[in-house]
Design a protein around this motif. Sequence first.
Motif, PDB file in Angstrom:
ATOM      1  N   LYS A 176      41.139  26.601  40.574  1.00  0.00           N
ATOM      2  CA  LYS A 176      42.432  27.284  40.663  1.00  0.00           C
ATOM      3  C   LYS A 176      42.952  27.688  39.285  1.00  0.00           C
ATOM      4  CE  LYS A 176      43.029  26.658  45.151  1.00  0.00           C
ATOM      5  NZ  LYS A 176      43.059  27.795  46.133  1.00  0.00           N
ATOM      6  N   THR A 177      42.484  26.997  38.244  1.00  0.00           N
ATOM      7  CA  THR A 177      42.921  27.303  36.881  1.00  0.00           C
ATOM      8  C   THR A 177      41.703  27.504  35.987  1.00  0.00           C
ATOM      9  OG1 THR A 177      42.971  25.027  36.026  1.00  0.00           O
ATOM     10  CG2 THR A 177      44.927  25.802  37.228  1.00  0.00           C
ATOM     11  N   TYR A 178      41.932  28.162  34.875  1.00  0.00           N
ATOM     12  CA  TYR A 178      40.859  28.419  33.916  1.00  0.00           C
ATOM     13  C   TYR A 178      40.288  27.105  33.369  1.00  0.00           C
ATOM     14  CZ  TYR A 178      38.556  30.750  29.916  1.00  0.00           C
ATOM     15  OH  TYR A 178      37.655  31.221  28.990  1.00  0.00           O
ATOM     16  N   LEU A 215      45.616  39.251  31.082  1.00  0.00           N
ATOM     17  CA  LEU A 215      46.651  39.560  32.074  1.00  0.00           C
ATOM     18  C   LEU A 215      47.324  38.288  32.571  1.00  0.00           C
ATOM     19  CD1 LEU A 215      48.204  41.436  33.945  1.00  0.00           C
ATOM     20  CD2 LEU A 215      46.241  41.434  35.499  1.00  0.00           C
ATOM     21  N   SER A 216      46.543  37.254  32.862  1.00  0.00           N
ATOM     22  CA  SER A 216      47.123  36.011  33.357  1.00  0.00           C
ATOM     23  C   SER A 216      47.917  35.297  32.274  1.00  0.00           C
ATOM     24  CB  SER A 216      46.021  35.093  33.883  1.00  0.00           C
ATOM     25  OG  SER A 216      46.566  33.881  34.358  1.00  0.00           O
ATOM     26  N   GLN A 217      47.371  35.243  31.090  1.00  0.00           N
ATOM     27  CA  GLN A 217      47.980  34.463  30.007  1.00  0.00           C
ATOM     28  C   GLN A 217      49.186  35.164  29.386  1.00  0.00           C
ATOM     29  OE1 GLN A 217      45.621  33.818  26.301  1.00  0.00           O
ATOM     30  NE2 GLN A 217      45.587  31.690  26.983  1.00  0.00           N
ATOM     31  N   PHE A 308      32.826  34.150  46.703  1.00  0.00           N
ATOM     32  CA  PHE A 308      33.620  34.312  45.485  1.00  0.00           C
ATOM     33  C   PHE A 308      34.939  33.577  45.627  1.00  0.00           C
ATOM     34  CE2 PHE A 308      35.610  37.778  47.901  1.00  0.00           C
ATOM     35  CZ  PHE A 308      36.939  37.670  47.524  1.00  0.00           C
ATOM     36  N   PHE A 309      35.547  33.277  44.477  1.00  0.00           N
ATOM     37  CA  PHE A 309      36.924  32.805  44.444  1.00  0.00           C
ATOM     38  C   PHE A 309      37.690  33.672  43.456  1.00  0.00           C
ATOM     39  CE2 PHE A 309      34.593  30.079  41.457  1.00  0.00           C
ATOM     40  CZ  PHE A 309      35.374  30.099  40.305  1.00  0.00           C
ATOM     41  N   PRO A 310      39.010  33.798  43.616  1.00  0.00           N
ATOM     42  CA  PRO A 310      39.793  34.639  42.701  1.00  0.00           C
ATOM     43  C   PRO A 310      39.713  34.117  41.277  1.00  0.00           C
ATOM     44  CG  PRO A 310      41.059  34.068  44.667  1.00  0.00           C
ATOM     45  CD  PRO A 310      39.833  33.212  44.686  1.00  0.00           C
ATOM     46  N   PHE A 311      39.695  35.052  40.311  1.00  0.00           N
ATOM     47  CA  PHE A 311      39.723  34.628  38.907  1.00  0.00           C
ATOM     48  C   PHE A 311      40.942  33.726  38.733  1.00  0.00           C
ATOM     49  CE2 PHE A 311      39.967  34.614  34.386  1.00  0.00           C
ATOM     50  CZ  PHE A 311      38.710  34.968  33.918  1.00  0.00           C
ATOM     51  N   PRO A 312      40.755  32.532  38.176  1.00  0.00           N
ATOM     52  CA  PRO A 312      41.852  31.558  38.157  1.00  0.00           C
ATOM     53  C   PRO A 312      42.930  31.887  37.121  1.00  0.00           C
ATOM     54  CG  PRO A 312      39.931  30.669  37.044  1.00  0.00           C
ATOM     55  CD  PRO A 312      39.502  31.977  37.629  1.00  0.00           C
ATOM     56  N   LYS A 318      50.162  33.779  36.201  1.00  0.00           N
ATOM     57  CA  LYS A 318      49.754  34.167  37.548  1.00  0.00           C
ATOM     58  C   LYS A 318      48.263  34.491  37.565  1.00  0.00           C
ATOM     59  CE  LYS A 318      54.180  36.205  39.011  1.00  0.00           C
ATOM     60  NZ  LYS A 318      54.846  37.444  39.488  1.00  0.00           N
ATOM     61  N   ALA A 319      47.623  34.230  38.694  1.00  0.00           N
ATOM     62  CA  ALA A 319      46.224  34.623  38.835  1.00  0.00           C
ATOM     63  C   ALA A 319      46.144  36.146  38.695  1.00  0.00           C
ATOM     64  CB  ALA A 319      45.675  34.188  40.188  1.00  0.00           C
ATOM     65  N   PRO A 320      45.235  36.650  37.869  1.00  0.00           N
ATOM     66  CA  PRO A 320      45.200  38.091  37.608  1.00  0.00           C
ATOM     67  C   PRO A 320      44.547  38.874  38.741  1.00  0.00           C
ATOM     68  CG  PRO A 320      43.390  37.020  36.472  1.00  0.00           C
ATOM     69  CD  PRO A 320      44.189  35.921  37.117  1.00  0.00           C
ATOM     70  N   VAL A 321      44.979  40.118  38.896  1.00  0.00           N
ATOM     71  CA  VAL A 321      44.281  41.062  39.772  1.00  0.00           C
ATOM     72  C   VAL A 321      44.079  42.341  38.971  1.00  0.00           C
ATOM     73  CG1 VAL A 321      44.264  42.336  41.933  1.00  0.00           C
ATOM     74  CG2 VAL A 321      45.307  40.071  41.853  1.00  0.00           C
TER      75      VAL A 321
END
Length: 444
Positions: A176-178, A215-217, A308-312, A318-321
């Motif tokens: 769920k996280t990097y 984007l997430s950071q 696959f799982f979403p990029f954490p 927030k999780a990036p898209v």
Amino acid sequence: MRRPAVRHTRAALSGAAVLALALCATACGGNVSAGGKKQELSGQTVTVAGVWTGVEQQNFKKVLDAFSEKTGAKVTFASTGDNVSTVIGSQVEGGNAPDVVMVPQVGVLQQFAKKGWLAPLSAEIGAEAKKNFAQVWKDYGTVDKTYYGLYFKASHKSTVWYSPEAFGQAGVTPAKTYQEMLKSGRTLSDSGVPAFSVAGEAGWPLTDWFENVYLSQAGQEKYDKLAAHKIPWTDPSVVKALTSLGKLFSDKSLVAGGGSGALRTDFPESVQQVFGPEPKAAMVYEGDFVSALVTDELHKEVGKDAKFFPFPSVDGGKAPVVSGGDAAVVLKAGKNKKAAMELVKYLATPEASGVWAKAGGYISPNKKVPANAYHDEVTRKAAQSLTDAGNSVRFDMSDQAPAAFGGTQGAGEWKLLQDFLRDPSDPEGTAHKLEAAAAKAYGK
């Protein structure tokens, strides 16, 4: 940069039903997509150009065939190859421009608009887009407050693909996280398989790695400013993202073959290293188009052999898209503007997207495309993740940059991130080099 061909959601009608509706509209003499009767376009020809080849071209032709059945217009398609800007420029100057171009990069769309080559899309297309798409997609198709580009095909570039078998053997689950992802990666390595296969032979996968972390950071506002070069690449947020990325790149237990091995690994090989007959890694980060390689080239089952799982999320963000996409534009120099507008209006409908969704290898930014129009559950999941993100979706940053910085092999961002993969010990020095290259490309 346009990704090399690997060839590169809601509930209601199936893709088959969508196509059946198109055929029925013809047989019953119904209205064409969004206005007009079939006979109004009967005998007319619309010429379309785009980067697609192979399976992608064949599947897009199914969409064009459905439009022909619906309207009576004849539609022809010609591939430009990846260098769409040069090819279309030559055609415009030579007086043989196509009517519609499927443009794969925001930067190219902006270039065409500023050269005066594009016709503004009709108010009817704008209304259809407002109804079916998040505003962000219309924004990316707009230049100087004029709407020129309708996004028809999207890619979801925030997907981490993994081997369920490798995860099961190591006893790890999708992160769920990097930080969790790095920790799971070390557990995988301890179990006998490196965490990631990284495609470093071309620079574009490395730009996608950076963009997701950034984007997430840093957040959406900073991302937009960096994408437009309104803040320099020496900004502390860039150094911070490079530092986070360096934690992965510098750990030989996390990258198959280490940095030097990754630099010899092209994109198809990176997927093969995870899902091929002799696995060398447990995960590969890249877009939804990984599934096409898994299915067509490696003959594995997506959803069973590959998931696959979403990029954490990174550092509590927030999780990036991150996404890419192909936009339909109408050229002023084309010979059939009326029919061209009708085609783009059709492409704005869930009906048109449903045709390609059924064929597979496709996701749409159109939020009205029904869930069961998609080819398989995994694609459906990727499409829903993209549309659920709404206006938080951000377009690939390198695709928004001048090609000299964000889209040229052996130069600019591609080359500098390859250098960083080889030696990630100096994030601040890399940021200064990136800024020097960006300033030159943006003319600052």
